[in-house]
Design a protein around this motif. Structure first.
Motif, PDB file in Angstrom:
ATOM      1  N   GLU A  67       0.172   5.671   7.385  1.00  0.00           N
ATOM      2  CA  GLU A  67      -0.564   6.856   7.800  1.00  0.00           C
ATOM      3  C   GLU A  67      -0.367   7.104   9.290  1.00  0.00           C
ATOM      4  O   GLU A  67      -0.026   6.180  10.046  1.00  0.00           O
ATOM      5  CB  GLU A  67      -2.053   6.687   7.497  1.00  0.00           C
ATOM      6  CG  GLU A  67      -2.369   6.483   6.030  1.00  0.00           C
ATOM      7  CD  GLU A  67      -3.843   6.199   5.782  1.00  0.00           C
ATOM      8  OE1 GLU A  67      -4.412   6.838   4.896  1.00  0.00           O
ATOM      9  OE2 GLU A  67      -4.419   5.349   6.493  1.00  0.00           O
TER      10      GLU A  67
ATOM     11  N   ASP B  86      -0.952   4.538  12.267  1.00  0.00           N
ATOM     12  CA  ASP B  86      -0.617   3.157  11.920  1.00  0.00           C
ATOM     13  C   ASP B  86       0.531   2.657  12.787  1.00  0.00           C
ATOM     14  O   ASP B  86       1.291   3.444  13.368  1.00  0.00           O
ATOM     15  CB  ASP B  86      -0.182   3.050  10.455  1.00  0.00           C
ATOM     16  CG  ASP B  86      -1.323   3.219   9.483  1.00  0.00           C
ATOM     17  OD1 ASP B  86      -2.494   3.274   9.922  1.00  0.00           O
ATOM     18  OD2 ASP B  86      -1.042   3.303   8.264  1.00  0.00           O
TER      19      ASP B  86
ATOM     20  N   TYR C 175       0.583  -1.623   9.472  1.00  0.00           N
ATOM     21  CA  TYR C 175      -0.567  -2.267  10.115  1.00  0.00           C
ATOM     22  C   TYR C 175      -1.639  -1.218  10.393  1.00  0.00           C
ATOM     23  O   TYR C 175      -1.353  -0.159  10.949  1.00  0.00           O
ATOM     24  CB  TYR C 175      -0.155  -2.909  11.435  1.00  0.00           C
ATOM     25  CG  TYR C 175       0.890  -3.997  11.321  1.00  0.00           C
ATOM     26  CD1 TYR C 175       0.538  -5.337  11.360  1.00  0.00           C
ATOM     27  CD2 TYR C 175       2.243  -3.680  11.187  1.00  0.00           C
ATOM     28  CE1 TYR C 175       1.493  -6.336  11.259  1.00  0.00           C
ATOM     29  CE2 TYR C 175       3.207  -4.667  11.085  1.00  0.00           C
ATOM     30  CZ  TYR C 175       2.822  -5.996  11.125  1.00  0.00           C
ATOM     31  OH  TYR C 175       3.778  -6.981  11.031  1.00  0.00           O
ATOM     32  N   LYS C 176      -2.868  -1.530  10.003  1.00  0.00           N
ATOM     33  CA  LYS C 176      -4.000  -0.638  10.211  1.00  0.00           C
ATOM     34  C   LYS C 176      -4.849  -1.144  11.382  1.00  0.00           C
ATOM     35  O   LYS C 176      -5.014  -2.351  11.572  1.00  0.00           O
ATOM     36  CB  LYS C 176      -4.869  -0.572   8.954  1.00  0.00           C
ATOM     37  CG  LYS C 176      -4.103  -0.256   7.660  1.00  0.00           C
ATOM     38  CD  LYS C 176      -3.583   1.157   7.627  1.00  0.00           C
ATOM     39  CE  LYS C 176      -2.896   1.458   6.296  1.00  0.00           C
ATOM     40  NZ  LYS C 176      -2.386   2.841   6.203  1.00  0.00           N
ATOM     41  N   GLU C 177      -5.408  -0.210  12.149  1.00  0.00           N
ATOM     42  CA  GLU C 177      -6.246  -0.603  13.282  1.00  0.00           C
ATOM     43  C   GLU C 177      -7.500  -1.308  12.794  1.00  0.00           C
ATOM     44  O   GLU C 177      -8.093  -0.931  11.787  1.00  0.00           O
ATOM     45  CB  GLU C 177      -6.601   0.624  14.121  1.00  0.00           C
ATOM     46  CG  GLU C 177      -7.316   0.266  15.420  1.00  0.00           C
ATOM     47  CD  GLU C 177      -7.417   1.427  16.384  1.00  0.00           C
ATOM     48  OE1 GLU C 177      -7.871   1.215  17.511  1.00  0.00           O
ATOM     49  OE2 GLU C 177      -7.020   2.555  15.998  1.00  0.00           O
ATOM     50  N   THR C 178      -7.901  -2.357  13.517  1.00  0.00           N
ATOM     51  CA  THR C 178      -9.081  -3.124  13.163  1.00  0.00           C
ATOM     52  C   THR C 178      -9.938  -3.383  14.397  1.00  0.00           C
ATOM     53  O   THR C 178      -9.420  -3.417  15.524  1.00  0.00           O
ATOM     54  CB  THR C 178      -8.692  -4.475  12.525  1.00  0.00           C
ATOM     55  OG1 THR C 178      -9.870  -5.228  12.228  1.00  0.00           O
ATOM     56  CG2 THR C 178      -7.812  -5.297  13.455  1.00  0.00           C
TER      57      THR C 178
ATOM     58  N   TYR D 122      -4.053  -4.266  15.463  1.00  0.00           N
ATOM     59  CA  TYR D 122      -3.655  -3.777  14.149  1.00  0.00           C
ATOM     60  C   TYR D 122      -3.391  -4.968  13.238  1.00  0.00           C
ATOM     61  O   TYR D 122      -2.690  -5.907  13.609  1.00  0.00           O
ATOM     62  CB  TYR D 122      -2.372  -2.928  14.256  1.00  0.00           C
ATOM     63  CG  TYR D 122      -2.493  -1.725  15.150  1.00  0.00           C
ATOM     64  CD1 TYR D 122      -2.846  -0.482  14.643  1.00  0.00           C
ATOM     65  CD2 TYR D 122      -2.233  -1.834  16.525  1.00  0.00           C
ATOM     66  CE1 TYR D 122      -2.935   0.635  15.460  1.00  0.00           C
ATOM     67  CE2 TYR D 122      -2.334  -0.726  17.360  1.00  0.00           C
ATOM     68  CZ  TYR D 122      -2.683   0.500  16.826  1.00  0.00           C
ATOM     69  OH  TYR D 122      -2.781   1.593  17.662  1.00  0.00           O
TER      70      TYR D 122
ATOM     71  N   ALA E 286      -1.670  -4.449   6.462  1.00  0.00           N
ATOM     72  CA  ALA E 286      -2.327  -4.033   5.220  1.00  0.00           C
ATOM     73  C   ALA E 286      -1.529  -4.557   4.036  1.00  0.00           C
ATOM     74  O   ALA E 286      -0.306  -4.449   3.994  1.00  0.00           O
ATOM     75  CB  ALA E 286      -2.411  -2.507   5.163  1.00  0.00           C
TER      76      ALA E 286
END
Length: 213
Positions: free
Chosen positions: A30, A33, A112-115, A209, A212
């Protein structure tokens, strides 16, 4: 500081998807990402110099590449492959590529998604850093918005480990001793050896990140 040097291609304005290999993964890339991709640029069916990279880390929406490239990675599934068409600008610096239409074969390896969680090995951190030797910043020791995979060994030993456990917006001073075989840098126009040098890095973690799956 060891860095992976990859030719960042200025990609053209006209793009269009040609083909795509799907994946069974449910993870989609997305906008915003960070992705790990392989890509091969081809002109008239042949790969051209500077148009290939493996394991390239890219933040979608960052405009690292000219409009069109990053946008076509959005909605790709992890493990999928896609071929896009790109037309280079007429004023592109390479005469061989200027005004030419080419293809890029792209493989999406990871997304990789932000965390908001603390960073750990395998995460990507987006950092600003300034390295100082005896209190003075040295050439090649600073960067803003750098994407680093923790545990990749891309930086001097000890650097990445000290960033683990940090959250976005946190800062830290990292003490590093450079290897005995490390080269030199310049400070205020003077050549200075970094071999066995004790260096302090002021690091700001902007984003974290997590892969996922």
């Amino acid at each position: 500081m060891k860095k992976i040097l990859v030719a960042l291609l200025c990609l053209g304005l006209l793009t269009g998807c040609q083909s795509e290999k799907t994946s069974t993964s449910q993870v989609k890339a997305e906008n915003g990402d960070v992705v790990n991709i392989d890509f091969v640029g081809k002109l008239a069916g042949k790969a051209f110099q500077g148009g290939t990279a493996e394991g390239y880390i890219l933040e979608l929406g960052s405009k690292t590449f000219i409009d069109g490239f990053e946008e076509q990675i959005v909605d790709m599934k992890v493990g999928s492959e896609k071929t896009i068409e790109v037309t280079f600008p007429e004023n592109y610096q390479s005469r061989d590529l200027a005004g030419q239409k080419c293809e890029f074969d792209i493989t999406l390896n990871k997304a990789y998604k932000e965390t908001k969680e603390a960073s750990q090995k395998g995460d990507i951190v987006k950092i600003d850093y300034v390295g100082k030797l005896k209190g003075e910043a040295f050439d090649g020791g600073s960067a803003n918005g750098f994407l680093l995979e923790l545990g990749s060994g891309q930086f001097v030993p000890g650097f990445e480990n000290q960033l683990m456990g940090l959250k976005a917006t946190q800062t830290k001073e990292i003490d590093i001793t450079f290897p005995s075989n490390y080269g030199s840098t310049t400070i205020n126009g003077k050549t200075v050896s970094l071999a066995n040098a004790n260096v302090v890095f002021e690091v700001a973690v902007n984003h974290v990140y997590h892969e996922a799956k």
